[in-house]
Design a protein around this motif. Sequence first.
Motif, PDB file in Angstrom:
ATOM      1  N   LYS A   1     -26.511 -66.606  55.215  1.00 41.41           N
ATOM      2  CA  LYS A   1     -26.816 -65.728  54.022  1.00 41.41           C
ATOM      3  C   LYS A   1     -28.537 -65.501  54.119  1.00 41.41           C
ATOM      4  O   LYS A   1     -29.273 -66.803  53.952  1.00 41.41           O
ATOM      5  N   GLY A   2     -28.749 -64.455  53.872  1.00 40.52           N
ATOM      6  CA  GLY A   2     -30.313 -64.266  53.726  1.00 40.52           C
ATOM      7  C   GLY A   2     -31.106 -64.214  55.202  1.00 40.52           C
ATOM      8  O   GLY A   2     -32.271 -63.825  55.144  1.00 40.52           O
ATOM      9  N   ARG A   3     -30.384 -64.580  56.199  1.00 45.18           N
ATOM     10  CA  ARG A   3     -30.930 -64.392  57.610  1.00 45.18           C
ATOM     11  C   ARG A   3     -30.879 -63.138  58.338  1.00 45.18           C
ATOM     12  O   ARG A   3     -29.828 -62.258  58.041  1.00 45.18           O
ATOM     13  N   THR A   4     -31.675 -62.807  59.395  1.00 46.20           N
ATOM     14  CA  THR A   4     -31.495 -61.503  60.056  1.00 46.20           C
ATOM     15  C   THR A   4     -31.445 -61.738  61.530  1.00 46.20           C
ATOM     16  O   THR A   4     -32.222 -62.543  62.070  1.00 46.20           O
ATOM     17  N   ALA A   5     -30.602 -61.116  62.042  1.00 43.07           N
ATOM     18  CA  ALA A   5     -30.365 -61.153  63.384  1.00 43.07           C
ATOM     19  C   ALA A   5     -30.231 -59.920  64.325  1.00 43.07           C
ATOM     20  O   ALA A   5     -29.955 -58.964  63.871  1.00 43.07           O
ATOM     21  N   VAL A   6     -30.767 -60.080  65.475  1.00 43.98           N
ATOM     22  CA  VAL A   6     -30.828 -59.123  66.528  1.00 43.98           C
ATOM     23  C   VAL A   6     -29.642 -59.674  67.522  1.00 43.98           C
ATOM     24  O   VAL A   6     -29.894 -60.615  68.116  1.00 43.98           O
ATOM     25  N   ILE A   7     -28.618 -58.829  68.086  1.00 48.03           N
ATOM     26  CA  ILE A   7     -27.832 -59.242  69.155  1.00 48.03           C
ATOM     27  C   ILE A   7     -27.875 -58.092  69.991  1.00 48.03           C
ATOM     28  O   ILE A   7     -27.600 -56.843  69.782  1.00 48.03           O
ATOM     29  N   THR A   8     -28.317 -58.427  71.246  1.00 46.43           N
ATOM     30  CA  THR A   8     -28.156 -57.328  72.628  1.00 46.43           C
ATOM     31  C   THR A   8     -26.955 -57.348  72.779  1.00 46.43           C
ATOM     32  O   THR A   8     -26.004 -58.162  73.166  1.00 46.43           O
TER      33      THR A   8
ATOM     34  N   PHE B   1     -27.068 -50.352  63.905  1.00 53.05           N
ATOM     35  CA  PHE B   1     -27.154 -50.031  65.294  1.00 53.05           C
ATOM     36  C   PHE B   1     -28.446 -49.646  65.466  1.00 53.05           C
ATOM     37  O   PHE B   1     -29.162 -48.660  64.854  1.00 53.05           O
ATOM     38  N   GLN B   2     -29.150 -50.258  66.692  1.00 49.90           N
ATOM     39  CA  GLN B   2     -30.548 -49.570  67.161  1.00 49.90           C
ATOM     40  C   GLN B   2     -30.265 -49.431  68.703  1.00 49.90           C
ATOM     41  O   GLN B   2     -29.860 -50.325  69.543  1.00 49.90           O
ATOM     42  N   PRO B   3     -30.540 -48.340  69.287  1.00 49.37           N
ATOM     43  CA  PRO B   3     -30.445 -48.263  70.670  1.00 49.37           C
ATOM     44  C   PRO B   3     -31.644 -48.886  71.489  1.00 49.37           C
ATOM     45  O   PRO B   3     -32.720 -49.090  70.915  1.00 49.37           O
ATOM     46  N   VAL B   4     -31.091 -49.721  72.644  1.00 49.06           N
ATOM     47  CA  VAL B   4     -32.142 -50.531  73.275  1.00 49.06           C
ATOM     48  C   VAL B   4     -31.918 -50.333  74.722  1.00 49.06           C
ATOM     49  O   VAL B   4     -30.625 -50.305  75.335  1.00 49.06           O
ATOM     50  N   ASP B   5     -32.604 -50.712  75.772  1.00 54.62           N
ATOM     51  CA  ASP B   5     -32.428 -50.734  77.163  1.00 54.62           C
ATOM     52  C   ASP B   5     -32.950 -52.117  77.409  1.00 54.62           C
ATOM     53  O   ASP B   5     -34.308 -52.199  77.589  1.00 54.62           O
ATOM     54  N   VAL B   6     -32.188 -52.996  77.784  1.00 58.50           N
ATOM     55  CA  VAL B   6     -32.898 -54.319  77.675  1.00 58.50           C
ATOM     56  C   VAL B   6     -33.731 -54.710  79.201  1.00 58.50           C
ATOM     57  O   VAL B   6     -34.275 -55.642  79.185  1.00 58.50           O
ATOM     58  N   THR B   7     -33.739 -53.788  80.154  1.00 57.62           N
ATOM     59  CA  THR B   7     -34.498 -53.998  81.149  1.00 57.62           C
ATOM     60  C   THR B   7     -35.738 -53.219  81.067  1.00 57.62           C
ATOM     61  O   THR B   7     -36.578 -53.283  81.909  1.00 57.62           O
ATOM     62  N   ASP B   8     -35.973 -52.981  79.834  1.00 62.04           N
ATOM     63  CA  ASP B   8     -37.350 -52.161  79.385  1.00 62.04           C
ATOM     64  C   ASP B   8     -38.168 -53.034  78.416  1.00 62.04           C
ATOM     65  O   ASP B   8     -37.503 -53.103  77.425  1.00 62.04           O
TER      66      ASP B   8
ATOM     67  N   GLY C   1     -22.895 -63.734  55.944  1.00 61.09           N
ATOM     68  CA  GLY C   1     -24.121 -63.446  55.229  1.00 61.09           C
ATOM     69  C   GLY C   1     -25.340 -62.839  55.934  1.00 61.09           C
ATOM     70  O   GLY C   1     -26.304 -62.589  55.263  1.00 61.09           O
ATOM     71  N   ALA C   2     -25.197 -62.847  57.254  1.00 56.88           N
ATOM     72  CA  ALA C   2     -26.521 -62.232  57.959  1.00 56.88           C
ATOM     73  C   ALA C   2     -26.608 -60.732  57.731  1.00 56.88           C
ATOM     74  O   ALA C   2     -25.613 -60.049  57.710  1.00 56.88           O
ATOM     75  N   ASN C   3     -27.893 -60.310  57.723  1.00 59.36           N
ATOM     76  CA  ASN C   3     -28.152 -58.953  58.220  1.00 59.36           C
ATOM     77  C   ASN C   3     -28.078 -58.797  59.691  1.00 59.36           C
ATOM     78  O   ASN C   3     -28.604 -59.650  60.446  1.00 59.36           O
ATOM     79  N   VAL C   4     -27.727 -58.035  60.300  1.00 56.35           N
ATOM     80  CA  VAL C   4     -27.422 -57.784  61.841  1.00 56.35           C
ATOM     81  C   VAL C   4     -27.852 -56.447  62.272  1.00 56.35           C
ATOM     82  O   VAL C   4     -27.176 -55.304  61.834  1.00 56.35           O
ATOM     83  N   VAL C   5     -28.609 -56.583  63.447  1.00 61.29           N
ATOM     84  CA  VAL C   5     -28.952 -55.398  63.983  1.00 61.29           C
ATOM     85  C   VAL C   5     -28.314 -55.539  65.358  1.00 61.29           C
ATOM     86  O   VAL C   5     -28.675 -56.169  66.132  1.00 61.29           O
ATOM     87  N   CYS C   6     -27.476 -54.752  65.871  1.00 60.77           N
ATOM     88  CA  CYS C   6     -26.580 -54.434  66.963  1.00 60.77           C
ATOM     89  C   CYS C   6     -27.488 -53.705  67.936  1.00 60.77           C
ATOM     90  O   CYS C   6     -27.472 -52.287  67.647  1.00 60.77           O
ATOM     91  N   ALA C   7     -28.084 -54.251  68.928  1.00 54.85           N
ATOM     92  CA  ALA C   7     -28.713 -53.333  69.900  1.00 54.85           C
ATOM     93  C   ALA C   7     -28.214 -53.146  71.300  1.00 54.85           C
ATOM     94  O   ALA C   7     -27.687 -54.232  71.786  1.00 54.85           O
TER      95      ALA C   7
ATOM     96  N   VAL D   1     -37.238 -53.152  69.091  1.00 54.73           N
ATOM     97  CA  VAL D   1     -36.134 -53.534  68.492  1.00 54.73           C
ATOM     98  C   VAL D   1     -36.483 -54.461  67.621  1.00 54.73           C
ATOM     99  O   VAL D   1     -36.206 -54.834  66.403  1.00 54.73           O
ATOM    100  N   MET D   2     -37.310 -55.741  68.188  1.00 58.84           N
ATOM    101  CA  MET D   2     -37.379 -56.761  67.417  1.00 58.84           C
ATOM    102  C   MET D   2     -38.432 -56.587  66.156  1.00 58.84           C
ATOM    103  O   MET D   2     -38.394 -56.977  65.174  1.00 58.84           O
ATOM    104  N   ARG D   3     -39.454 -55.674  66.589  1.00 62.41           N
ATOM    105  CA  ARG D   3     -40.583 -55.213  65.339  1.00 62.41           C
ATOM    106  C   ARG D   3     -39.788 -54.560  64.453  1.00 62.41           C
ATOM    107  O   ARG D   3     -40.034 -54.669  63.121  1.00 62.41           O
TER     108      ARG D   3
END
Length: 246
Positions: free
Chosen positions: A4-11, A55-62, A29-35, A69-71
């Motif tokens: 709860k209250g934490r923020t995550a990015v998942i590529t 959802f946020q678009p990302v190219d993990v090779t770039d 309880g997390a905030n989640v950005v699915c990249a 996305v992290m910023r």
Amino acid sequence: MRLKGRTAVITGGSRGLGRAIAQRYLDEGANVVCAARSPHELHTMIAQFPDQAEFQPVDVTDPDSVAGVMRYTADRFGGLDIVVANAGVNHDGKIDRIDPAAWRAMVDTNLNGVFYSVQAAARQMLAQGSGAIVTVSSCMSSRVAIGAAGYSATKAAVEQFTRTAAIELGRKGIRVNCLAPGILEEGMGREVATNPKLWAAYQSRISLGRAGRLDEAADAAVYLVADGSSYVNGHVLEVNGGLLWA
């Protein structure tokens, strides 16, 4: 509500294991950005958690795309607490036959993509002095299979990279661990689990006698970032039902 209250990015967070981890983090309880490159199967989940899931678009090779996305996430939710470097690809092929382009794609996504994700996450987390990072490997990192040289090599490299990152970042408040799933019912393991001939060969090598569920691997991903694993760093957690390999 362990997150709860934490923020995550998942590529690679829009389908398969990545989406399952996103769902579990949201439930906790997390905030989640699915990249990911595409939102794929996220519409229902985002509708269920409109204030927590994006959802946020990302190219993990770039590396610039990953850093962006992290910023964005840190600005959007006021911090970045968790990153799961899950995006991965697989191209089977024996060494004398595999297309060099397929080999490069695995290195670019499975290894370079993890490096870019961990580096960008660390740069955000260092400013706040805390964070938890999970890389995603595979049972194939430590077991030999014909035609899996590229996938196995990149996943083995991810595990050693994880250990080094854990040593470098641990004293700065950032834990780095690795999740290594076995054969799961969905995602890349589905080809094995749903192919009678392949499954007959592999089922006897799993001491629990069955393929794993996505939620079982996702539960392990919760453990690795929650307070209950606060003294776990640089560890490779295998979730494979007790997989033996001849």
